[in-house]
Design a protein around this motif. Sequence first.
Motif, PDB file in Angstrom:
ATOM      1  N   GLY A 188     -13.249  -1.572  -4.011  1.00  0.00           N
ATOM      2  CA  GLY A 188     -13.141  -0.535  -2.988  1.00  0.00           C
ATOM      3  C   GLY A 188     -13.245  -1.090  -1.582  1.00  0.00           C
ATOM      4  N   ALA A 244      -4.659  -4.319   3.229  1.00  0.00           N
ATOM      5  CA  ALA A 244      -4.761  -2.863   3.077  1.00  0.00           C
ATOM      6  C   ALA A 244      -3.850  -2.095   4.022  1.00  0.00           C
ATOM      7  N   THR A 251     -10.259  -0.478 -10.167  1.00  0.00           N
ATOM      8  CA  THR A 251      -9.604   0.726  -9.693  1.00  0.00           C
ATOM      9  C   THR A 251      -9.801   0.806  -8.178  1.00  0.00           C
ATOM     10  N   ARG A 252      -8.995   1.618  -7.513  1.00  0.00           N
ATOM     11  CA  ARG A 252      -9.058   1.689  -6.047  1.00  0.00           C
ATOM     12  C   ARG A 252     -10.417   2.100  -5.523  1.00  0.00           C
ATOM     13  N   ASP A 253     -11.106   2.959  -6.267  1.00  0.00           N
ATOM     14  CA  ASP A 253     -12.423   3.399  -5.819  1.00  0.00           C
ATOM     15  C   ASP A 253     -13.522   2.399  -6.168  1.00  0.00           C
ATOM     16  N   PRO A 257       0.796  -1.233   0.000  1.00  0.00           N
ATOM     17  CA  PRO A 257       0.000   0.000   0.000  1.00  0.00           C
ATOM     18  C   PRO A 257       0.828   1.282   0.000  1.00  0.00           C
TER      19      PRO A 257
END
Length: 197
Positions: free
Chosen positions: A135, A51, A176-178, A4
Motif C-alpha cells: 500500500g 504510482a 493487493t493494492r491496499d 496506473p
Amino acid sequence: RFSPDAKLLATGGGEPSRSGELLLWDVESGEVLQNYTDAHSDTVFGVDFSADGRFLASCGADKFVRVFDVASHELVRSFEGHTNHVLGVAWRVDGATLASCGADNVIKVWNFETGEQRRTIGGFSKQVTAVDFAGTSQFAVASSGDKFVRSYNTDDGKKAKDYGGATDYLYCAALTRDGRLVAAAGQDGVFRIWNRE
C-alpha cells in the motif's frame, strides 16, 4: 506491468548475455509505442511503474536498475550495487523510493531523487525473486528461493514477518493494492494467499 491508468503495458525480456528488451505497449491498440533500445545489456527480469505513471523502472541480468521517463523515453537514473542478476524492482507509493532484489540474495533500497543506496537487507539463503510494497506504507514483501515470503520495514531494514507454507522455490510475490493480502507462487505449483498482518 500495467501503468496506473491501465493504458500502457511494460514488458521485459531479451536474449541472455546478448540484449535486454524493454517495450512499452498501448493496451487498447496492442501496438508497441516504444522500444527502449539498449535499456539493458542483458535480459530484463522486472519492470514497475511509479504510482503517478511518470516513470518506468526496469532491472536485469546486467546487475542494474534503470529508470526511464515514460513521456520522453529518456533514461533518468541508473542504480548500481547488486553483485548478481537483479530479478525484481518495485516503487514505493511516495515516488522517492525504489526497492530491488536479486540473485545476490539481498534487497536493496534506493533513494530515487539522489540515486543513493539507502540500505541492503539480507537474511536470505537463496535468490530473492520478487519484491513489492504494501500500500502506502514503508513495508515491502519479498519472495525467495529458500521457500519463504518475508515482510520488511524498508526504513530500518528490520524483518516484520515470515509467511511460510511453501515447499519449494518461490518465483513471485505480490500484494493487493491496499496492502492487506500477500500472494506468492513457485516450484511446488501452488498459489498461496496470506493476510499481511
